[in-house]
Write a protein that holds these residues in place. Structure first.
Motif, PDB file in Angstrom:
ATOM      1  N   SER A 294     -15.306  -0.182  12.348  1.00  0.00           N
ATOM      2  CA  SER A 294     -15.904   0.911  13.107  1.00  0.00           C
ATOM      3  C   SER A 294     -15.451   0.849  14.568  1.00  0.00           C
ATOM      4  CB  SER A 294     -17.433   0.795  13.011  1.00  0.00           C
ATOM      5  OG  SER A 294     -18.014   1.896  13.628  1.00  0.00           O
ATOM      6  N   GLY A 295     -14.852   1.923  15.049  1.00  0.00           N
ATOM      7  CA  GLY A 295     -14.347   1.944  16.424  1.00  0.00           C
ATOM      8  C   GLY A 295     -12.873   1.582  16.512  1.00  0.00           C
ATOM      9  N   GLY A 296     -12.281   1.189  15.376  1.00  0.00           N
ATOM     10  CA  GLY A 296     -10.864   0.826  15.361  1.00  0.00           C
ATOM     11  C   GLY A 296      -9.974   2.029  15.094  1.00  0.00           C
ATOM     12  N   LEU A 297      -8.689   1.755  14.901  1.00  0.00           N
ATOM     13  CA  LEU A 297      -7.733   2.840  14.646  1.00  0.00           C
ATOM     14  C   LEU A 297      -7.880   3.344  13.219  1.00  0.00           C
ATOM     15  CD1 LEU A 297      -4.609   1.115  16.250  1.00  0.00           C
ATOM     16  CD2 LEU A 297      -6.038   2.906  17.286  1.00  0.00           C
ATOM     17  N   ALA A 298      -7.645   4.669  13.035  1.00  0.00           N
ATOM     18  CA  ALA A 298      -7.770   5.228  11.684  1.00  0.00           C
ATOM     19  C   ALA A 298      -6.880   6.452  11.529  1.00  0.00           C
ATOM     20  CB  ALA A 298      -9.224   5.613  11.421  1.00  0.00           C
ATOM     21  N   HIS A 299      -6.472   6.717  10.280  1.00  0.00           N
ATOM     22  CA  HIS A 299      -5.737   7.947   9.957  1.00  0.00           C
ATOM     23  C   HIS A 299      -6.757   9.048   9.723  1.00  0.00           C
ATOM     24  CE1 HIS A 299      -1.903   5.918   9.508  1.00  0.00           C
ATOM     25  NE2 HIS A 299      -2.468   5.023   8.713  1.00  0.00           N
ATOM     26  N   THR A 300      -6.507  10.218  10.278  1.00  0.00           N
ATOM     27  CA  THR A 300      -7.432  11.336  10.033  1.00  0.00           C
ATOM     28  C   THR A 300      -6.680  12.503   9.419  1.00  0.00           C
ATOM     29  OG1 THR A 300      -7.118  12.038  12.320  1.00  0.00           O
ATOM     30  CG2 THR A 300      -9.122  10.798  11.851  1.00  0.00           C
ATOM     31  N   LEU A 301      -7.423  13.246   8.617  1.00  0.00           N
ATOM     32  CA  LEU A 301      -6.879  14.419   7.936  1.00  0.00           C
ATOM     33  C   LEU A 301      -7.625  15.631   8.481  1.00  0.00           C
ATOM     34  CD1 LEU A 301      -5.055  15.173   5.419  1.00  0.00           C
ATOM     35  CD2 LEU A 301      -7.148  15.070   4.086  1.00  0.00           C
ATOM     36  N   HIS A 302      -6.896  16.629   8.953  1.00  0.00           N
ATOM     37  CA  HIS A 302      -7.556  17.815   9.512  1.00  0.00           C
ATOM     38  C   HIS A 302      -7.623  18.888   8.442  1.00  0.00           C
ATOM     39  CE1 HIS A 302      -7.605  16.081  13.510  1.00  0.00           C
ATOM     40  NE2 HIS A 302      -6.399  15.638  13.247  1.00  0.00           N
TER      41      HIS A 302
ATOM     42  N   TRP B 136      -9.969   8.963   6.834  1.00  0.00           N
ATOM     43  CA  TRP B 136      -9.849   8.535   5.430  1.00  0.00           C
ATOM     44  C   TRP B 136      -9.205   7.165   5.231  1.00  0.00           C
ATOM     45  CZ3 TRP B 136      -5.183   8.071   2.613  1.00  0.00           C
ATOM     46  CH2 TRP B 136      -4.040   8.435   3.329  1.00  0.00           C
ATOM     47  N   LEU B 137      -8.573   6.603   6.253  1.00  0.00           N
ATOM     48  CA  LEU B 137      -7.922   5.301   6.055  1.00  0.00           C
ATOM     49  C   LEU B 137      -7.783   4.577   7.383  1.00  0.00           C
ATOM     50  CD1 LEU B 137      -6.594   3.674   3.706  1.00  0.00           C
ATOM     51  CD2 LEU B 137      -4.409   4.568   4.476  1.00  0.00           C
ATOM     52  N   GLY B 138      -8.012   3.277   7.369  1.00  0.00           N
ATOM     53  CA  GLY B 138      -7.825   2.479   8.573  1.00  0.00           C
ATOM     54  C   GLY B 138      -6.355   2.428   8.975  1.00  0.00           C
ATOM     55  N   ALA B 139      -6.092   2.237  10.235  1.00  0.00           N
ATOM     56  CA  ALA B 139      -4.703   2.205  10.717  1.00  0.00           C
ATOM     57  C   ALA B 139      -4.477   1.017  11.649  1.00  0.00           C
ATOM     58  CB  ALA B 139      -4.375   3.512  11.423  1.00  0.00           C
ATOM     59  N   GLU B 140      -5.159  -0.071  11.380  1.00  0.00           N
ATOM     60  CA  GLU B 140      -4.960  -1.281  12.176  1.00  0.00           C
ATOM     61  C   GLU B 140      -3.593  -1.882  11.821  1.00  0.00           C
ATOM     62  OE1 GLU B 140      -6.950  -2.738  14.542  1.00  0.00           O
ATOM     63  OE2 GLU B 140      -8.061  -0.874  14.430  1.00  0.00           O
ATOM     64  N   PRO B 141      -3.008  -2.695  12.719  1.00  0.00           N
ATOM     65  CA  PRO B 141      -1.707  -3.307  12.387  1.00  0.00           C
ATOM     66  C   PRO B 141      -1.810  -4.199  11.142  1.00  0.00           C
ATOM     67  CG  PRO B 141      -2.306  -3.695  14.680  1.00  0.00           C
ATOM     68  CD  PRO B 141      -3.482  -3.086  14.037  1.00  0.00           C
ATOM     69  N   LEU B 142      -0.688  -4.264  10.405  1.00  0.00           N
ATOM     70  CA  LEU B 142      -0.659  -5.135   9.222  1.00  0.00           C
ATOM     71  C   LEU B 142      -0.739  -6.606   9.643  1.00  0.00           C
ATOM     72  CD1 LEU B 142       2.117  -3.340   7.158  1.00  0.00           C
ATOM     73  CD2 LEU B 142      -0.276  -3.566   6.482  1.00  0.00           C
ATOM     74  N   PHE B 143      -1.032  -7.451   8.685  1.00  0.00           N
ATOM     75  CA  PHE B 143      -1.070  -8.918   8.850  1.00  0.00           C
ATOM     76  C   PHE B 143      -2.118  -9.382   9.871  1.00  0.00           C
ATOM     77  CE2 PHE B 143       3.595  -7.796   8.376  1.00  0.00           C
ATOM     78  CZ  PHE B 143       3.534  -7.767   6.994  1.00  0.00           C
ATOM     79  N   ALA B 144      -3.117  -8.550  10.135  1.00  0.00           N
ATOM     80  CA  ALA B 144      -4.221  -8.901  11.044  1.00  0.00           C
ATOM     81  C   ALA B 144      -3.733  -9.361  12.409  1.00  0.00           C
ATOM     82  CB  ALA B 144      -5.109  -9.967  10.397  1.00  0.00           C
ATOM     83  N   THR B 145      -2.633  -8.817  12.874  1.00  0.00           N
ATOM     84  CA  THR B 145      -2.080  -9.260  14.159  1.00  0.00           C
ATOM     85  C   THR B 145      -2.959  -8.835  15.344  1.00  0.00           C
ATOM     86  OG1 THR B 145      -0.701  -7.295  14.083  1.00  0.00           O
ATOM     87  CG2 THR B 145       0.340  -9.373  13.484  1.00  0.00           C
ATOM     88  N   SER B 146      -3.765  -7.783  15.136  1.00  0.00           N
ATOM     89  CA  SER B 146      -4.589  -7.308  16.257  1.00  0.00           C
ATOM     90  C   SER B 146      -5.671  -8.317  16.637  1.00  0.00           C
ATOM     91  CB  SER B 146      -5.234  -5.971  15.906  1.00  0.00           C
ATOM     92  OG  SER B 146      -6.097  -6.138  14.812  1.00  0.00           O
TER      93      SER B 146
END
Lengths: 59, 425
Positions: free
Chosen positions: B62-70, B78-88
């Motif tokens: 919650s509050g992180g990056l996410a993909h949105t559909l308009h 609809w989907l999280g968009a955090e960096p892969l491999f938990a690098t964030s």
């Protein structure tokens, strides 16, 4: 029959989604969401019956 | 959020996995016991690694990056968009400890959910296929739905989007149990029944080999479930300290009611209480009670547990006798059946901010999404995976037992093994 089952399940969800976008009244939405759920259950039932008939084999 | 308490609760979750593992290996045959336990370990290991590498990115927080559909003037997350491999976790510390807590919780939650189907595939599901399914579950299925419910996804935004209350799942009845239950149903359908289960179209009882471990697993599962419910409620619903205590009380009450309901139901139906069904009733109570763990009154929770316990006894029988679904551990009835009941019961009994029907509607939308999106997705992915890595062991392995077939040694080597058990019937 399996494919029809899947299509019915997805169609039921689309009905639910459409009711949220297109309808405003709580009662109308409720009716469409319940209808969508029933369509989904019909799809699940078809897949279950198909599986059962395969397991039981010919009578 | 109370970080210390949350950490303790997260650390309790592996006990739920231990409990479920003991239950499903105890309800299987002795010749597949070691395989079932190893499968559990492998499933947890793979789910942990895959979730950290891929799943955590799509689950987000919650509050992180996410993909949105308009769509139709509305933004649907609809989907999280955090960096892969938990690098964030190390590079971006703007959100403090919260993402790390969500990641730690997600590792255990994804693992717990991914081992639910093992129970339905006991005695015939190959280890390689179990590992591949767990990877799929932790990479795609769990993060996708967990984002919708726990990471500010569209099902939690029903209020700004459509003027309805948010879909609520405080302890993971939907995210863990119903998803795991659907995966179990899909696996049971793909695998088919164990050899000899439906000889001459009549269901043959194949009793579990160690009911003591099953019942011990129930106690461990209770402790783990308390941790799971509390951790999820703290992380995703910011419950108060009083509500955390209520969560603990409700978990015990729902499990107790579920077990007693199953004892009474089986006493009435078979004239003697059935220990395996009663164990299933205990877990079903935990599952159903977890949807509204910190918000429901103890009385409502007892009722929910009672219904779950009675329901699971009837569902096990219906699936086995009428639908020819061989589910040795009862995972479908326990996790799917009781989970769906728990979600609906939240709408019926939780404190409603507006009209009661609006709250029920929100819960029904969640159930419809599980049934209309997640189950077809799970089943199609499983069927594709089955083409690549066949799920079912060959006919010889079915009789020989998974321990000898896949591991080369049995779980109980000092036991006398009857030769006729290896003769195909």
């Amino acid at each position: 029959m399996n494919l029809i089952g899947y299509l019915l399940m997805v169609s039921g969800w689309l009905l639910v989604l459409a009711s949220l976008f297109l309808l405003a009244g709580l009662g109308e939405r409720f009716a469409f969401v319940v209808a969508g759920l029933l369509v989904e259950l019909l799809g699940l039932t078809l897949i279950a019956l198909r599986y059962r008939s395969l397991q039981r084999g010919p009578e | 959020m109370t970080p210390d308490l949350c950490l303790v609760c997260i650390l309790l979750i592996p006990l739920a996995a231990t409990g479920l593992a003991l239950i499903h290996q105890g309800l299987g045959r002795s010749r597949s016991a070691a395989h079932a336990m190893l499968a559990t370990l492998c499933s947890l290991a793979i789910a942990a690694i895959v979730f950290v590498l891929i799943g955590s990115s799509w689950m987000g927080f919650s509050g992180g990056l996410a993909h949105t559909l308009h769509l139709a003037g509305k933004s649907i997350d609809w989907l999280g968009a955090e960096p892969l491999f938990a690098t964030s976790l190390t590079s971006n510390l703007t959100h403090g400890l919260y993402p790390a807590f969500v990641l730690a919780f997600g590792i255990f939650a994804a693992g717990l959910a991914s081992l639910i189907p093992i129970s339905a595939g006991t005695d015939r599901w190959r280890l390689a296929a179990i590992c591949a399914t767990s990877a799929l579950f932790a990479a795609i299925i769990f993060p996708l739905f967990a984002h919708w419910i726990w990471s500010n996804g569209w099902l939690t935004q029903l209020t700004p989007l459509f003027g309805l209350p948010a879909f609520a799942d405080l302890g993971g009845a939907a995210v863990l149990n119903v998803l795991g239950g659907f995966a179990a149903l899909s696996v049971a359908w793909i695998l088919g029944p164990r050899q000899g289960k439906y000889a001459d179209r009549i269901a043959t009882a194949i009793p579990g080999h160690n009911i003591v471990q099953v019942l011990f697993g129930c106690i461990l599962a209770l402790i783990g479930w308390i941790g799971l419910d509390c951790a999820a409620a703290i992380l995703f619903y910011r419950v108060t300290y009083t509500q955390i205590l209520l969560t603990v009380i409700n978990a015990v009450l729902s499990a107790s009611a579920g077990c007693l309901a199953a004892v009474i139901t089986t006493q009435l139906r078979y004239r003697k209480p059935d220990s395996s069904l009663s164990a299933n009733g205990w877990i079903a109570g935990l599952v159903a009670g977890s949807a509204g763990c910190g918000l429901l009154s103890p009385l409502a929770t007892i009722f929910i547990g009672l219904v779950a316990g009675a329901l699971v006894s009837l569902l096990v029988e219906t699936l086995e006798l009428r639908l020819f679904i061989d589910d040795p551990g009862g995972a479908i009835s326990v996790h799917l059946g009781a989970g769906l009941w728990g979600i609906l019961a939240f709408g019926l009994f939780a404190p409603a901010p507006g009209p009661r029907s609006a709250l029920i509607l929100a819960q029904l939308i969640g159930i419809a999404t599980l049934l209309g999106v997640m189950f077809p997705l799970i089943h199609v992915l499983h069927r594709l995976l089955n083409k690549l890595i066949p799920f079912r062991v060959d006919a010889d392995g079915d009789w020989q037992g998974m321990d000898i077939r896949e591991l080369g040694a049995g779980a109980y080597p000092e036991f006398v093994v009857h030769a006729d058990e290896f003769v195909p019937r």
